[in-house]
Structure formats: structure tokens, C-alpha cells
Design a protein around this motif. Sequence first.
Motif, PDB file in Angstrom:
ATOM      1  N   ALA A   3       0.819  -1.214   0.000  1.00  0.00           N
ATOM      2  CA  ALA A   3       0.000   0.000   0.000  1.00  0.00           C
ATOM      3  C   ALA A   3       0.854   1.264   0.000  1.00  0.00           C
ATOM      4  N   VAL A   4       2.009   1.213   0.673  1.00  0.00           N
ATOM      5  CA  VAL A   4       2.849   2.411   0.786  1.00  0.00           C
ATOM      6  C   VAL A   4       3.495   2.789  -0.535  1.00  0.00           C
ATOM      7  N   ASP A   5       3.519   1.847  -1.506  1.00  0.00           N
ATOM      8  CA  ASP A   5       4.163   2.119  -2.793  1.00  0.00           C
ATOM      9  C   ASP A   5       3.224   2.804  -3.788  1.00  0.00           C
ATOM     10  N   ILE A   6       1.939   2.851  -3.486  1.00  0.00           N
ATOM     11  CA  ILE A   6       0.974   3.478  -4.378  1.00  0.00           C
ATOM     12  C   ILE A   6       0.994   4.982  -4.138  1.00  0.00           C
ATOM     13  N   PRO A   7       1.079   5.808  -5.204  1.00  0.00           N
ATOM     14  CA  PRO A   7       1.093   7.268  -5.010  1.00  0.00           C
ATOM     15  C   PRO A   7      -0.111   7.754  -4.213  1.00  0.00           C
ATOM     16  N   HIS A   8       0.121   8.720  -3.351  1.00  0.00           N
ATOM     17  CA  HIS A   8      -0.939   9.204  -2.474  1.00  0.00           C
ATOM     18  C   HIS A   8      -2.093   9.843  -3.234  1.00  0.00           C
ATOM     19  N   VAL A   9      -1.800  10.444  -4.377  1.00  0.00           N
ATOM     20  CA  VAL A   9      -2.877  11.087  -5.140  1.00  0.00           C
ATOM     21  C   VAL A   9      -3.907  10.070  -5.609  1.00  0.00           C
ATOM     22  N   LYS A  10      -3.480   8.828  -5.826  1.00  0.00           N
ATOM     23  CA  LYS A  10      -4.440   7.798  -6.234  1.00  0.00           C
ATOM     24  C   LYS A  10      -5.417   7.486  -5.101  1.00  0.00           C
ATOM     25  N   TYR A  11      -4.921   7.534  -3.861  1.00  0.00           N
ATOM     26  CA  TYR A  11      -5.809   7.332  -2.717  1.00  0.00           C
ATOM     27  C   TYR A  11      -6.833   8.460  -2.617  1.00  0.00           C
ATOM     28  N   ILE A  12      -6.370   9.686  -2.774  1.00  0.00           N
ATOM     29  CA  ILE A  12      -7.285  10.822  -2.639  1.00  0.00           C
ATOM     30  C   ILE A  12      -8.296  10.833  -3.778  1.00  0.00           C
ATOM     31  N   SER A  13      -7.866  10.494  -4.994  1.00  0.00           N
ATOM     32  CA  SER A  13      -8.795  10.426  -6.124  1.00  0.00           C
ATOM     33  C   SER A  13      -9.848   9.349  -5.902  1.00  0.00           C
TER      34      SER A  13
END
Length: 376
Positions: free
Chosen positions: A3-13
Amino acid sequence: MKAVDIPHVKYISQLSRHLASIPASHIDFERRSAVAIIIRLVILDDTAYPVFTPPTIQTPESIVQACDIFLSQKEFCNARAQLLFIQRAHHDKDPWSGHIGFPGGKREAQDQNDQQTAERETKEELGLDLQTFVHLGQLDDAPAYMFCRGTKLVVSPHVYLQTTENTPPLLLSDEVASAHWIGFDHLLSKVDNRVDLTSYRSVKSMIVERMVGGRGKALRWWQQALSVFVGSLHYTVLELPFVARDSLVNAKIARKITPFATDSELHLWGLSLIMAATLVDMSLPVAPIQLPQFISIAGPWPQLGNWLWTDVNAITNFIHNRFWSPYSRKPWQVQKSSGNQLLAYFRVLPVAFSLSCAVKVTAIWYLGRQLWKYIW
């Protein structure tokens, strides 16, 4: 995949899309409160901060579209998301005194809805005007359930996104001891590390004290005796990093850090942890099957601390593993939502507790009967 390797903007989107497409559950309860979960994105280098263009007509769909355009810009590819937490000031009559949580408070007569409550309370506590932020949506109502005393309050969490580089100065009221931005990657690290079911909890609550009500209330002799027998309840906690401003290498981050008032209580638990866990659930940009270690950042349910109730813990932990998987929760659920974690636990606990007592009484009766036959 981690999970930590996924860009944070993808989480917010993904969070904005899920909040717009999946309605928040509403609990009809007279006493209500609301909190603001505030997110900001920090670009670590000197890249110019992208400009957010708000939609002309604001609807959930138009806000999602505007956020997607905003977050898809290349400047955000390595941006780090942060959440705003506060430490409440110490007050003897406040049951949440000194706790870490989100800004917010009780709904007043002048508030037309829960969103207005969250915005008003945030402005009163932090001097932060959330009308300049983007309201992404609302998480499920969370009941503030007091053990053995039922639901006392329902909390409505509202999620906001800061779309400018600089955060307005925080003007803390007397109700707030300190405010702090915590990296979203700290929560994601809990997604990649399965919580041990047998791990000991650091927040302890004496069950009998909760039954009689009042913090620090003197117990009668029979209540003290019962307290020794019944024991305590130990809650799951999520430790928060205590970050000193001087220890930060990146000056851009360092000047935005406000230290907590104390480093002795830096953990989330109870309702604040449930809301943070729900936020992570709603933010996952991939299916949980691609994150095999993921249960929940809140971990397993609370545990009874007394050695007499090992069987109760075993029963509740089995039910937790069997029914509280990522697929039984929003937004990836394949069945009806199990509801709030703590509320679900307190519904299961009386059954497990009663079963345990029945087995123990039966065993004592049988052993006593055999002993009586042997003696006489």
C-alpha cells in the motif's frame, strides 16, 4: 503489492469517487456531533503547486471531475498526503480529555446540518475556515457507544481537501492543546502489516467503572470486588509518530509542523481510530485481494484483560477473522455492511461472555458434585 508504494494522489482520487458514489449511512439519533477530516498534499521539491479550478455548479459528480483533473497533474506524482489531528485540552469533566482526534464538536441549534457543525467547530477550535477547502463528502455516521451504557452520541465525519500549497495559520482555542499533521503513509504502513490478534492493548478501561459511570468515581466495596473479578477491557490503539521540528531534514515540511503538547498519549483509539480506518477503507485504489496482509488499520476488536476470559477473547477473535474482512466493509463489500467495528464487538461480547459464564458455572457445579461424592 504494498500500500505504501501506491502514489498518495491515487488514494485521494479514489476517496473522492467513493464518497460521491456510495451514500454515507445515517443514524437517526437526537444527540449529534460532527468532525472534520482534513487532508492536504505536500510537494517535497520546489515544483510550482497546481491550481485547482472549482466547478461552476457544485455537485458530487462535478467535484469528483474537478478533483481528478487537479490531482492528475504531474506535479503531484510524488506528493505526500497528510491528515490533521488535534490533541484535546485536559478537562476533568470531559470524557475525551487529552485524546487525539479530529477537530469538531456537538451540533448546536443554529447548525442546519452536520456539515455546518463540522465547519463551525473547526473554525472555533483552530481558526480554520473550511469553506475555502473542497468538501469531498461524508463518511458513515459513527455511534459513540459507551460500554454497558448504550449509544450516547452519533458523530458525522466530513472529509475536506486543501487545494492550495500554504495552510492558513492555526489559531488554537482553549479546547485544543495542540494540532499536528500526520503523514498518510503512517496509516498505510498498518495496511501492509497484519496486526497480531494476541497483542496487548495499551488503552485500558475498567469494566465496572464504565458500568457505574463517571471517571474517577469512588467504588463501593462490592463494586471493587466485582471489578477484580470482571477485569478490564483493552482497546486497540494506533501509535502516532512524535515528530520534533528540529529532527526534520526537509525544511519545507519542518516549517509546517506543530508539535503535540505531549508525547505521552500519541495514539488513536476508539471512535477516532474507527473513523481513520473507515477513511483508509474508502481510499483504497486497489481491491483488498491485492493487499494480502490487509485486515484494517484498527486491527482486531478489544480484548478482555482478565485471565478468566481467555475463551471470550478466542470467540470474539474468531468472529472478527470470520466476518470482519475487507470484503465485508465499504467500499469493497460483497454483503451487507457489518457496521461500526466497536458497535459490532459490543453486540458480540454479551453472547460470548454469557456462553463463557455458563460453561464455567457448569464446570464448577460438576466438579463440586464429584468432590461431594468423593468426600461423602
